[in-house]
Design a protein around this motif. Structure first.
Motif, PDB file in Angstrom:
ATOM      1  N   UNK B  28       0.832  -1.198   0.000  1.00 42.52           N
ATOM      2  CA  UNK B  28       0.000   0.000   0.000  1.00 42.52           C
ATOM      3  C   UNK B  28       0.872   1.256   0.000  1.00 42.52           C
ATOM      4  N   UNK B  29       2.092   1.134   0.561  1.00 42.49           N
ATOM      5  CA  UNK B  29       2.971   2.297   0.670  1.00 42.49           C
ATOM      6  C   UNK B  29       3.431   2.805  -0.696  1.00 42.49           C
ATOM      7  N   UNK B  31       1.483   2.118  -3.499  1.00 41.67           N
ATOM      8  CA  UNK B  31       0.309   2.058  -4.382  1.00 41.67           C
ATOM      9  C   UNK B  31      -0.054   3.415  -4.968  1.00 41.67           C
ATOM     10  N   UNK B  32       0.058   4.458  -4.160  1.00 43.89           N
ATOM     11  CA  UNK B  32      -0.328   5.781  -4.632  1.00 43.89           C
ATOM     12  C   UNK B  32       0.611   6.250  -5.737  1.00 43.89           C
ATOM     13  N   UNK B  33       1.894   5.958  -5.564  1.00 41.29           N
ATOM     14  CA  UNK B  33       2.876   6.331  -6.576  1.00 41.29           C
ATOM     15  C   UNK B  33       2.614   5.551  -7.862  1.00 41.29           C
ATOM     16  N   UNK B  50      -3.161  -1.690  -4.234  1.00 43.98           N
ATOM     17  CA  UNK B  50      -3.801  -2.603  -3.289  1.00 43.98           C
ATOM     18  C   UNK B  50      -3.437  -2.192  -1.871  1.00 43.98           C
ATOM     19  N   UNK B  51      -4.006  -2.870  -0.888  1.00 48.17           N
ATOM     20  CA  UNK B  51      -3.847  -2.421   0.492  1.00 48.17           C
ATOM     21  C   UNK B  51      -3.048  -3.375   1.363  1.00 48.17           C
ATOM     22  N   UNK B  52      -2.251  -4.240   0.743  1.00 51.25           N
ATOM     23  CA  UNK B  52      -1.425  -5.146   1.542  1.00 51.25           C
ATOM     24  C   UNK B  52      -0.293  -4.351   2.193  1.00 51.25           C
ATOM     25  N   UNK B  53       0.021  -4.698   3.444  1.00 53.17           N
ATOM     26  CA  UNK B  53       1.012  -3.949   4.194  1.00 53.17           C
ATOM     27  C   UNK B  53       2.442  -4.264   3.793  1.00 53.17           C
ATOM     28  N   UNK B  85       8.235   1.007  -2.136  1.00 52.80           N
ATOM     29  CA  UNK B  85       8.694   2.175  -1.394  1.00 52.80           C
ATOM     30  C   UNK B  85      10.166   1.962  -1.040  1.00 52.80           C
ATOM     31  N   UNK B  87      11.025  -0.275   1.824  1.00 53.19           N
ATOM     32  CA  UNK B  87      11.178  -0.867   3.148  1.00 53.19           C
ATOM     33  C   UNK B  87      10.294  -2.108   3.287  1.00 53.19           C
TER      34      UNK B  87
ATOM     35  N   UNK C 294       0.443   0.042  11.827  1.00 52.77           N
ATOM     36  CA  UNK C 294       0.599   0.195  10.387  1.00 52.77           C
ATOM     37  C   UNK C 294      -0.143   1.461   9.968  1.00 52.77           C
ATOM     38  N   UNK C 378      -3.810   7.145  -0.732  1.00 55.86           N
ATOM     39  CA  UNK C 378      -4.077   5.702  -0.631  1.00 55.86           C
ATOM     40  C   UNK C 378      -4.159   5.335   0.843  1.00 55.86           C
TER      41      UNK C 378
END
Lengths: 103, 396, 388
Positions: B28-29, B31-33, B50-53, B85, B87, C294, C378
């Motif tokens: 998700x970190x 995803x916006x990019x 998507x929203x996976x961490x 991202x 990390x 998170x 997001x």
């Protein structure tokens, strides 16, 4: 379409089914002929919903597609609308499992 | 009945029906990019936010990786950009390597390495342009229906799904299997109450055993949450449409796969065989996640039946909407592709409607755009293996 | 990066906000276009894109969810609509999903908040739904304009309506790691800010439930048994085995929660629950939120709780923003500050609590955070069960 159409109003998907599916919005009081039997709808049955072709007793299994789709939770008369208010699922009952676990 | 279409031949030998450049974020970190990069490019660029961490337990992370790699390898994807991202536990380079194994052009982008969001948006755009040039080199050539892997889905079902749209799509699946292709349907909760019918059709004992095991596991999620599955299955909309129980929904749902033997059942986002006949996939009934599983498994096209009128699509695979409800066809004409409502009205046989579906699949394979494609409906989500399930699995 | 902007902010002690008709104060003035399910999120985005001042909150959930999991999603959506930065909400459904748009809208309406609702299936498809949605946003704007939110600042301040200060803010806090740099540089800074907000009569909502799950005894001592039970029902609800949880257990309670300082803890809240005037936290002070560390999930929980803005402490520099609350990034990690300088709002190594307070007030006054400048929206909603 598979199955047997009752006067253009409803569909019986397999022989031995205890319910038929409405092919249009059906109003209470409408007469439905199923072979030699005639019955009168006691409820409005919306398009796509089901009504009983024969009387069902509480706990009796409900059949569609020639298979069991659930169980009547109360006595149901022929021509009565069959849905979540009087028919429950026999599967995926985490609520029942949870109640039994508490006992 | 037409059997040929013109597609994009990949290095792997498979044939794509579209020539997209996928932009795949690893979490998700990023995803916006990924979304931002694709939005600035043409319609050929397709992001899968998507929203996976960034940090998931091993089982969940492996599933996320399998989806990302699978979507990247889908033959509709001509080239891919994997964005991290920097990390995340998931390594963009590793995902890229696994996608590139087929000879597909792939690049990676790390937001941290290039100096932040602003720089990443800029670099991403440049990378996409060169990837698009590489994708444009694909040979555009004639292919046969036997090369198609078609995923079958139902969503927003009502009582017409089980009597018209699903049997019609099932008929089309029989035609595809007869032509040598692969048809795959999934949504394991919607096997509950109909698994004995499917089990009888399994080609071998191993498939039968796996099928029954997967159904049992899905049914156990209701026990896990301590509630009646009817809270979600059938959904409120299904119930309004006349479906009373999960058994009833399932018995109508399984007809969308046709009548041929079940050759196998694969796990979520696992590779579907080419020329494999009817193969099942173990997915949730939640449409978007289920469609993504099959696209990650290599399906080039999804055929999606809907009585109530679901409008969802997918970023890389065209989604063909088939409705058996004449009212939905009338009301939501622009979002629907094939009308199987004629079956309910007595104006068409299931076989005639099935032929229409099959013809539409071939036309879409040949480039005809679906309603969802025209409107850029590109919903995307990955099923997370939830900690509750992990705890359950580990305790047994 | 931040020093230039900071120079304009030093010494600031008030900000201009938007006074809602019901008395709440917002620091942004947005119409929220809220899909109840993933199936309507593309339409929700289109509505927001075509409507000035509107923002969409697209998410992956809303169907195929059971029991407590579906309830949590629904509660969170209602909570988001209740955030003070939201001028009004348009809930968009498909029409057949588990989390119903009409149910969400009714719950929002019951809170006395302006809301409109529509579904793709009722509208007759996505095109018509998008058109109606744009009209619904305009309609909300118009009825909101009849009660134009008063901008409250120093020039308009009166004895009856004083300028907004720290005491008017609800600050969400999430610290997404327990690295040395975070504990050494960021914890003391945030602790002092939390104490100032609480002392001024403002509210602080804190995410990061792994820390409390790792130290149940200390948590009980801090909030009392009844509240701790609500926060710690971990036996029924296995969380992700996260790095923060493991490190919190190893480092001890004091070290893991050092950013809360000595401010009084007023209570706890469930994920998605609004921290309102009716409860203990209404008096000000710190509320512990049952949300993970998170950031993408925490920010949503904090926004639903009513935070005006979220202070995100991050060693790794995770660049998340949020559709309805500004996310302010604070890092003390040298590598991160060097790697992504344009994504971090404040360097915790060099700043003091005055700088941090001034920054938050400036953001409350309308200054855009790095994430806002980059358009990063997001986000995620925490799940309580698997998809079915």
């Amino acid at each position: 379409m598979k199955g047997r159409v009752l006067g253009g109003a409803a569909l019986v998907l397999a022989d031995g089914d205890s319910v038929a599916t409405a092919l249009e919005d059906l109003e209470a009081g409408r007469e439905i002929h199923n072979g030699n039997h005639a019955m009168t709808l006691t409820d409005d049955v919306p398009f796509g919903h089901k009504f009983a072709l024969e009387p069902l007793s509480a706990g009796e299994t409900v059949q569609k597609y020639g298979e069991v789709i659930g169980r009547a939770t109360e006595a149901v008369a022929a021509g009565e609308w069959v849905h979540t208010h009087n028919c429950e699922s026999t599967r995926g009952r985490g609520d029942v499992a949870a109640t039994e676990a508490e006992r | 009945m037409r059997r040929e279409f013109t597609g994009y031949r990949r290095e792997s030998g498979r044939i794509g029906v579209r020539n997209h450049v996928a932009v795949l974020p690893t979490s998700v970190a990023s995803s916006c990019v990924a979304r931002g990069i694709a939005a600035e490019a043409g319609a050929w660029a397709r992001a899968t936010p998507h929203q996976m961490g960034a940090s998931q337990p091993d089982e969940s992370r492996e599933q996320t990786e399998r989806v990302l790699v699978g979507v990247g390898r889908n033959p509709n994807v001509g080239a891919a950009l994997v964005v991290e991202f920097g990390t995340e536990d998931i390594d963009a380079d590793e995902i890229a390597d696994r996608i590139a194994r087929d000879g597909k052009p792939v690049e990676t982008l790390s937001v941290r390495e290039v100096g932040g969001t602003a720089a990443a948006l800029q670099r991403g755009r440049t990378a996409l342009d060169s990837l698009n040039e590489a994708a444009a080199n694909a040979r555009h050539e004639s292919a046969d229906a036997s090369e198609l892997v078609v995923g079958v889905e139902c969503g927003g079902s009502d009582a017409t799904s089980g009597i018209a749209a699903n049997p019609a799509v099932g008929d089309a699946c029989d035609r595809l299997v007869a032509a040598g292709g692969t048809a795959s349907f999934s949504e394991t909760p919607e096997f509950i109450g109909a698994e004995h019918v499917l089990a009888e059709r399994c080609a071998d004992e191993e498939t039968r055993r796996r099928l029954l095991d997967r159904v049992e596991r899905r049914e156990a999620t209701a026990d896990l949450m301590g509630v009646d599955l009817r809270g979600a299955q059938p959904s409120p909309g299904n119930q309004e449409g006349g479906l009373t129980t999960i058994e009833e929904k399932s018995l109508g749902a399984i007809s969308k796969g046709g009548t041929t033997p079940v050759r196998g059942i694969v796990d979520y986002a696992e590779r579907l065989p080419v020329g494999g006949g009817l193969v099942l996939m173990d997915t949730p009934g939640y449409d978007v996640e289920s469609v993504v599983g099959k696209v990650a498994g290599g399906a080039q096209i999804i055929v999606f039946t809907t009585g109530r009128g679901s409008t969802t699509g997918n970023p890389v695979a065209p989604v063909v909407k088939v409705t058996g409800n004449p009212r939905t066809w009338e009301r939501m004409r622009a979002n629907m592709d094939v009308n199987a409502g004629a079956v309910v009205e007595g104006d068409a046989t299931i076989s005639e409607a099935g032929e229409r579906v099959f013809d539409e699949v071939l036309a879409v394979a040949d480039g005809k755009r679906t309603g969802a494609e025209t409107r850029r409906m590109e919903e995307f989500a990955i099923t997370e293996v939830h900690p509750r399930e992990l705890a359950e699995v580990r305790s047994t | 990066m931040t020093e230039n902007r900071l120079s304009n902010r030093i010494g600031r002690d008030s900000f201009a906000g938007y006074r809602r008709p019901d008395g709440r104060l917002g620091i942004r003035n947005r119409v929220l276009v809220l899909p109840s399910v993933i199936c309507s999120h593309v339409v929700a985005e289109e509505i927001a894109a075509r409507s000035p001042g509107a923002v969409a909150a697209p998410h992956d959930h809303g169907c195929g969810q059971l029991g407590a999991d579906a309830e949590q999603t629904e509660r969170t959506l209602v909570g988001l609509a209740g955030n003070p930065n939201v001028a009004g909400t348009v809930v968009v459904g498909l029409g057949c999903e588990t989390v119903r748009s009409d149910v969400v809208a009714a719950a929002v309406d019951e809170c006395g908040l302006p809301v409109r609702e529509l579904t793709i299936q009722d509208a007759g498809g996505t095109d018509a739904c998008a058109d109606r949605g744009v009209a619904a946003v305009a309609d909300l704007r118009e009825s909101a304009a009849a009660q134009e939110p008063a901008e409250v600042d120093e020039s308009t301040a009166t004895a009856d309506e004083p300028a907004a200060t720290l005491s008017d803010l609800t600050v969400g806090v999430v610290v997404d790691d327990l690295a040395d740099s975070t504990r050494r540089h960021a914890h003391p800074l945030v602790a002092e800010l939390v104490e100032r907000v609480a002392a001024a009569g403002g509210r602080v909502v804190v995410a990061g439930n792994e820390r409390f799950a790792a130290h149940p005894d200390e948590t009980r001592a801090l909030v009392g048994d009844a509240a701790a039970d609500r926060l710690l029902d971990a036996a029924d609800r296995p969380a992700r085995a996260t790095r923060v949880g493991t490190e919190a257990a190893a480092q001890g309670f004091e070290a893991a929660t050092g950013f809360i300082g000595d401010a009084p803890v007023a209570g706890v809240a469930a994920y998605g629950e609004r921290v309102g005037d009716g409860d203990a936290a209404g008096e000000g002070g710190v509320t512990l939120l049952d949300a993970p560390s998170r950031v993408e999930e925490a920010a949503t929980g904090l926004a639903a709780a009513g935070a005006h803005l979220v202070l995100h402490v991050t060693g790794q520099g995770t660049p998340a923003g949020h559709p309805i609350v500004p996310v302010v990034k604070l890092s003390g990690d040298a590598d991160t500050l060097a790697a992504v300088p344009g994504d971090i709002d404040l360097d915790a190594r060099e700043a003091d609590a005055d700088d941090l307070e001034s920054l938050l007030l400036a953001v409350a006054d309308g200054d855009r955070t790095c994430a806002e400048q980059h358009g990063l929206t997001e986000f995620a909603i925490a799940r309580a069960g698997p998809s079915t």
